[in-house]
Design a protein around this motif. Structure first.
Motif, PDB file in Angstrom:
ATOM      1  N   UNK A   1       0.820  -1.196   0.000  1.00 40.37           N
ATOM      2  CA  UNK A   1       0.000   0.000   0.000  1.00 40.37           C
ATOM      3  C   UNK A   1       0.862   1.257   0.000  1.00 40.37           C
ATOM      4  N   UNK A   2       0.515   2.188  -0.874  1.00 49.32           N
ATOM      5  CA  UNK A   2       1.177   3.493  -0.916  1.00 49.32           C
ATOM      6  C   UNK A   2       0.324   4.475  -0.118  1.00 49.32           C
ATOM      7  N   UNK A   3       0.774   4.825   1.074  1.00 54.28           N
ATOM      8  CA  UNK A   3      -0.007   5.709   1.940  1.00 54.28           C
ATOM      9  C   UNK A   3      -0.153   7.113   1.375  1.00 54.28           C
ATOM     10  N   UNK A   4       0.673   7.469   0.408  1.00 55.33           N
ATOM     11  CA  UNK A   4       0.575   8.808  -0.187  1.00 55.33           C
ATOM     12  C   UNK A   4      -0.519   8.874  -1.244  1.00 55.33           C
ATOM     13  N   UNK A   5      -1.014   7.720  -1.672  1.00 52.28           N
ATOM     14  CA  UNK A   5      -2.047   7.692  -2.700  1.00 52.28           C
ATOM     15  C   UNK A   5      -3.367   8.202  -2.136  1.00 52.28           C
ATOM     16  N   UNK A   6      -4.127   9.001  -2.888  1.00 50.87           N
ATOM     17  CA  UNK A   6      -5.410   9.515  -2.366  1.00 50.87           C
ATOM     18  C   UNK A   6      -6.435   8.417  -2.093  1.00 50.87           C
ATOM     19  N   UNK A   7      -6.184   7.198  -2.596  1.00 50.39           N
ATOM     20  CA  UNK A   7      -7.096   6.091  -2.310  1.00 50.39           C
ATOM     21  C   UNK A   7      -6.856   5.428  -0.973  1.00 50.39           C
ATOM     22  N   UNK A   8      -5.807   5.836  -0.265  1.00 50.88           N
ATOM     23  CA  UNK A   8      -5.494   5.212   1.025  1.00 50.88           C
ATOM     24  C   UNK A   8      -6.586   5.528   2.037  1.00 50.88           C
ATOM     25  N   UNK A   9      -7.049   4.487   2.729  1.00 58.00           N
ATOM     26  CA  UNK A   9      -8.165   4.641   3.676  1.00 58.00           C
ATOM     27  C   UNK A   9      -7.774   4.164   5.068  1.00 58.00           C
ATOM     28  N   UNK A  10      -6.573   4.456   5.481  1.00 58.31           N
ATOM     29  CA  UNK A  10      -6.127   4.040   6.804  1.00 58.31           C
ATOM     30  C   UNK A  10      -6.797   4.853   7.900  1.00 58.31           C
ATOM     31  N   UNK A  11      -6.930   4.241   9.072  1.00 54.45           N
ATOM     32  CA  UNK A  11      -7.422   4.968  10.239  1.00 54.45           C
ATOM     33  C   UNK A  11      -8.923   4.975  10.428  1.00 54.45           C
ATOM     34  N   UNK A  12      -9.684   4.278   9.563  1.00 51.33           N
ATOM     35  CA  UNK A  12     -11.130   4.223   9.762  1.00 51.33           C
ATOM     36  C   UNK A  12     -11.460   3.362  10.978  1.00 51.33           C
ATOM     37  N   UNK A  13     -12.451   3.767  11.744  1.00 52.82           N
ATOM     38  CA  UNK A  13     -12.879   2.999  12.899  1.00 52.82           C
ATOM     39  C   UNK A  13     -13.709   1.789  12.456  1.00 52.82           C
ATOM     40  N   UNK A  14     -13.775   0.794  13.323  1.00 53.39           N
ATOM     41  CA  UNK A  14     -14.437  -0.476  13.019  1.00 53.39           C
ATOM     42  C   UNK A  14     -15.867  -0.279  12.506  1.00 53.39           C
ATOM     43  N   UNK A  15     -16.681   0.486  13.230  1.00 56.31           N
ATOM     44  CA  UNK A  15     -18.075   0.683  12.839  1.00 56.31           C
ATOM     45  C   UNK A  15     -18.207   1.420  11.514  1.00 56.31           C
ATOM     46  N   UNK A  16     -17.297   2.343  11.264  1.00 57.26           N
ATOM     47  CA  UNK A  16     -17.328   3.068   9.997  1.00 57.26           C
ATOM     48  C   UNK A  16     -16.985   2.130   8.843  1.00 57.26           C
ATOM     49  N   UNK A  17     -16.013   1.251   9.042  1.00 54.03           N
ATOM     50  CA  UNK A  17     -15.652   0.288   8.013  1.00 54.03           C
ATOM     51  C   UNK A  17     -16.819  -0.647   7.708  1.00 54.03           C
TER      52      UNK A  17
END
Length: 215
Positions: free
Chosen positions: A153-169
């Motif tokens: 995963x490239x964290x700089x890519x605008x598609x990166x979705x890190x950090x979402x909470x469990x319920x939101x996912x």
């Protein structure tokens, strides 16, 4: 607990705008593939590391398949999907190899003579938006260590979705549907394939069980 409406609103607020993510051109994919294969010798067999849908839908023939552990990255629903498992307006989530920890998956051995035929469709599938960084890494298998190509995963890519909470996912996955089908199906298929291969991913198992519960 947050209401479904508030979860959906918060999830949407965390998503990039539809125009932030674009598909790579065939020329961009070809340049990336050629750069990755720069040191490859024609006829040399190649290992490919799989951690998600490649395990249950590789779409290429292979000589051998092994269980494999990759260290330094872990399997995570950390990439927005706006085509395969979602739309620009209602994106889904797909797996990526995010930094930290370790990941149990599989490696597939591709015959050297097949590489020129296997890699262009593989690049079209994995590098459609350039969200991954192709990298040669070492994986541990029961038969010994191998060097394999992994898409990190490239964290700089605008598609990166890190950090979402469990319920939101959960809310994102439940509502998304793309050209390859529902996002829920994608997550459950991956969990099932890992179980069938003898791979235990307790975080994914827990997430899959919550997806199956009434909401």
């Amino acid at each position: 607990m947050d209401s479904p409406a508030s979860l959906t609103a918060l999830s949407s607020a965390l998503e990039p705008s539809p125009n932030a993510i674009r598909l790579w051109t065939p020329e961009e994919r070809l340049a990336s593939m050629n750069a990755t294969l720069h040191h490859w010798q024609p006829g040399q067999d190649i290992w490919i590391y799989a951690y998600g849908s490649l395990i249950w839908r590789p779409e290429f023939e292979y000589l051998e398949r092994r269980l494999a552990t990759l260290r330094g990255h872990h399997r995570s629903l950390c990439l927005w999907s706006r085509v395969n498992r979602g739309t620009p307006e209602v994106p889904g989530l797909v797996f990526g190899l995010d930094r930290g920890g370790a990941c149990r998956g599989m490696v597939f051995k591709i015959a050297g003579d097949s590489v020129p035929d296997v890699f262009p469709p593989l690049w079209a599938r994995e590098m459609s938006t350039g969200a991954y960084i192709p990298r040669w890494i070492h994986c541990d298998t029961p038969e010994g260590r191998v060097q394999a190509l992994a898409f990190l995963m490239d964290r700089r890519n605008p598609g990166y979705a890190g950090g979402l909470q469990h319920e939101h996912m959960l809310a994102v996955v439940r509502r998304a549907h793309g050209t390859n089908g529902p996002c829920v199906e994608y997550v459950l298929e991956t969990a099932s394939a890992l179980r069938a291969a003898g791979i235990r991913d307790m975080r994914l198992e827990n997430f899959a069980q919550h997806l199956l519960q009434p909401h």
